[in-house]
Design a protein around this motif. Sequence first.
Motif, short mmCIF file in Angstrom:
data_model
loop_
_atom_site.label_atom_id
_atom_site.label_comp_id
_atom_site.label_asym_id
_atom_site.label_seq_id
_atom_site.Cartn_x
_atom_site.Cartn_y
_atom_site.Cartn_z
N SER A 91 0.82 -1.21 0.00
CA SER A 91 0.00 0.00 0.00
C SER A 91 0.86 1.26 0.00
O SER A 91 2.05 1.22 0.23
N GLN A 92 0.22 2.36 -0.28
CA GLN A 92 0.92 3.64 -0.28
C GLN A 92 1.35 3.97 1.14
O GLN A 92 0.68 3.66 2.09
N LYS A 93 2.50 4.59 1.26
CA LYS A 93 2.98 4.90 2.60
C LYS A 93 2.69 6.36 2.96
O LYS A 93 2.84 7.24 2.14
N LYS A 94 2.33 6.54 4.20
CA LYS A 94 2.05 7.87 4.69
C LYS A 94 3.23 8.25 5.58
O LYS A 94 3.51 7.55 6.54
N MET A 95 3.92 9.30 5.22
CA MET A 95 5.16 9.55 5.93
C MET A 95 5.30 11.01 6.39
O MET A 95 4.89 11.92 5.69
N GLY A 96 5.95 11.18 7.52
CA GLY A 96 6.30 12.51 7.99
C GLY A 96 7.65 12.90 7.41
O GLY A 96 8.23 12.15 6.62
N PHE A 97 8.21 14.07 7.83
CA PHE A 97 9.48 14.49 7.22
C PHE A 97 10.58 13.48 7.47
O PHE A 97 11.32 13.12 6.54
N GLY A 98 10.70 13.02 8.74
CA GLY A 98 11.75 12.06 9.07
C GLY A 98 11.65 10.82 8.21
O GLY A 98 12.64 10.34 7.66
N SER A 99 10.45 10.33 8.03
CA SER A 99 10.24 9.13 7.23
C SER A 99 10.53 9.40 5.76
O SER A 99 11.18 8.63 5.08
N ARG A 100 10.03 10.55 5.30
CA ARG A 100 10.25 10.90 3.89
C ARG A 100 11.74 11.05 3.62
O ARG A 100 12.24 10.64 2.58
N PHE A 101 12.44 11.64 4.61
CA PHE A 101 13.88 11.85 4.47
C PHE A 101 14.58 10.54 4.16
O PHE A 101 15.32 10.41 3.19
N TRP A 102 14.30 9.53 5.00
CA TRP A 102 15.00 8.25 4.84
C TRP A 102 14.53 7.50 3.60
O TRP A 102 15.31 6.86 2.91
N SER A 103 13.23 7.62 3.32
CA SER A 103 12.70 6.95 2.15
C SER A 103 13.31 7.55 0.88
O SER A 103 13.75 6.85 -0.03
N PHE A 104 13.37 8.88 0.84
CA PHE A 104 13.94 9.63 -0.27
C PHE A 104 15.41 9.25 -0.46
O PHE A 104 15.90 8.99 -1.55
N ALA A 270 18.45 17.23 3.40
CA ALA A 270 17.33 18.03 3.92
C ALA A 270 17.17 19.32 3.11
O ALA A 270 16.06 19.76 2.85
N MET A 271 18.31 19.91 2.72
CA MET A 271 18.23 21.16 1.93
C MET A 271 17.45 20.91 0.64
O MET A 271 16.58 21.69 0.27
N GLU A 272 17.75 19.80 0.00
CA GLU A 272 17.05 19.50 -1.25
C GLU A 272 15.57 19.26 -0.98
O GLU A 272 14.70 19.77 -1.69
N GLN A 273 15.32 18.48 0.07
CA GLN A 273 13.92 18.16 0.37
C GLN A 273 13.10 19.37 0.74
O GLN A 273 11.92 19.43 0.48
N GLU A 274 13.77 20.33 1.37
CA GLU A 274 13.06 21.53 1.79
C GLU A 274 13.00 22.58 0.70
O GLU A 274 12.59 23.71 0.93
N GLY A 275 13.46 22.22 -0.51
CA GLY A 275 13.32 23.11 -1.66
C GLY A 275 14.49 24.05 -1.89
O GLY A 275 14.34 25.08 -2.54
N PHE A 276 15.65 23.72 -1.30
CA PHE A 276 16.85 24.55 -1.51
C PHE A 276 17.88 23.77 -2.36
O PHE A 276 18.95 23.41 -1.86
N PRO A 277 17.56 23.49 -3.62
CA PRO A 277 18.46 22.63 -4.39
C PRO A 277 19.85 23.22 -4.60
O PRO A 277 20.84 22.50 -4.65
#
Lengths: 320, 398
Positions: A91-104, A270-277
């Motif tokens: 199933s689709q995963k529902k993730m917070g920032f910490g989870s998204r960070f590691w998944s990403f 985190a910089m990339e994830q937060e939109g600071f590429p």
Amino acid sequence: MKWYFLFFSVLLSTVIFAQADVVVISSKGKVWYQKSNTDAKKTLIPGQKIKALGALSLDDNSQVTLLSSGKTYQLYESGTHQLNKVIPAESQKKMGFGSRFWSFLTDGLINSDNKHTLDEYHKQHMSVAGGVKGFAGPDLALSPLLPTYGKLGPGVIEFQWTPIEQKEIIYQFDIVKTSGKKLIYRALYKPSLVKVDLRPLVLSDEENYQWIVKALDRKTMTVIDSIMPAAPVEFQYILNTDMAIAESLEYVEGYEEGDEYTRSWMEAVAMEQEGFPYLAYRRFLKLRIMHPEDLLIKKLFAAFLVRHNQLDAAQEMLEQ
Amino acid sequence: MIKRFIHIFFQPHAVFITALIWLFIILLNSIRLNLHFLDPFNNGLKDYELTDIASSRFRDPEDIMLREDIVLINSGKPDRVRLQQMIERLQSFEPAVIGIDILFEGDKNPDSDTLLAKAFAQKKNIVLATRLTDYNQEKDVFEVDNNLNPLFLENAAALGYVNFISKDLRTVRLVSPQEKTDQGIAEAFAVQITNQYSPQAVQDLKKRNKAVERINYRTPQDRFITYDYTQVIDSTFDLSYIKNKIILLGFLGVDDWSIPVKDRFFTPLNADYTGKTLPDMYGLVIHANIITMILDRTYIYDVPAWMGRLIEILFCYFNVIFIHWIYRKFPEPFHGITRGVQILEFILVFLLISVLFHYFDIRLDFATGIFALVLIYDFVMIYESLIVNRFKWLQRLT
């Protein structure tokens, strides 16, 4: 001989039958199992064995890991899930920032494994990102080379674009306000890059801006029509970048305890994830110089470059 | 028949070339030049063994069995009050043994400390973690961490050290079952837990009389039944599954999707075996794998060093005979044939090592043999073009 055959057939069928079972490996929060609509819901307990029939219900912030036929399935989304649908497809995963960070991060690392996966990763990303970040298609002659879009922090930013092999050419670099197209900054440059200190431009963090490059004929100072300009590249100006990134990293496990090296690459991600590429790019570049042999940095940077349409540079780096 | 056999397999030239190759390898080994171009593997590959590929890539996930005799419990980041509640609730469901992979340093709240120590003393089935610190070279003993609170240690059924034999960011491959300390012989955490559950298994381990054991990683974390601390302290949650089982209580992250670096290590199961990526296994799961190895007696058998070396020398010698024969019979395509043979042999050797490890738990260290194989081509050339011509007595050898 026949007895042996019968024995092994029975054994084999038992094994096959047993594989249809689902074992609950772990669960968190409230997870219930309902065998059929007429049965009552029962709390699901790790170690419990159930058939791949019926439904699972998850409360908010609950999760469950199931094992079936040697494969694990994880459910994170609240609501009711039919087991026969869950088992074949995760199933689709529902993730917070910490989870998204590691998944990403894991996603990037896996996909920068070799040339083929990197290619696929690039295709997958470009189909999502195409046209949004100002990536030029093959029909445009001018396109940005560095990830100078999204959120740009204060300080000197290096804008780069694909050079045009013509002698009598000069580039006109503009920064305009997105709404109303008011010109903020204009400069003419011979090289295909410009370093601009954004601080004296007094940009507002509540406005969106664009930068655009056009090729001009040096003699007539008119736009060369045969060279297509880059699509306007949208950016925002953020004064307090450090705080924005530090706040995000609060939710990432391992950051606080990490050494300088670990914290540094985590900050880049985190910089990339937060939109600071652009900030992330600078950080990866620095890490790459400091740790030229480090495979983790190499793979993270390559995955980053791919996500920002720099497939060739990423492949070259991985081959080094 | 015997004459023909001797004629084929005893060739003085091949003996000389083999001797030269091994002299070169020994010399290289003894000088230990810190030159990059002589180092066959770069930094990223130093911490890598051929068998890692077998461990991480060759195993079919469907073949990995669920481990039902060991239950993991994620403690999160607990305070001592919560731990006391957890221990008391767990004990009410009669587990066989509880191993707590948490280091209890110093005093906190006197009341909660006393209650926790009391919970430990309730049943003699708790194994607590300790840590070995400095190694005293003169006395050849380790020191046990003095910061650990004796109030807890005294009330445990047994103590076991949680140290792994691995430098920072290196793969954890080995476990030392016991070590000499300034307080006597200390045993590893996993060994002490297994001893509570199956003393016979530990006796069998001791009979092997090995200073260190190579850990046979057979079970990833998703094949252990795992409970969360919230479930353990929830009085309505049924924990009857844990009856008579080995309970391992420790940190397994606070978010299932996260991959925290804390208390995580590199293991041969790491899919990225060629360099430093993210640590792949929690310390608690490594202990669980050591326990399963001891319980199942699924030890890894290292081929003895002398036997390994003998196999490598024979491998090198027969290859020299073969490649030397190609050199004399087919001087024109010699280069192509030799390189082709080498590639084929690399694949076969890799296959053989993987099969031995995967199916029979036998580990053969064949790195020098492979290095020798790489050198044969050049040494045959050097021998034929530079050495034989200068010594007439060598030319007379048949």
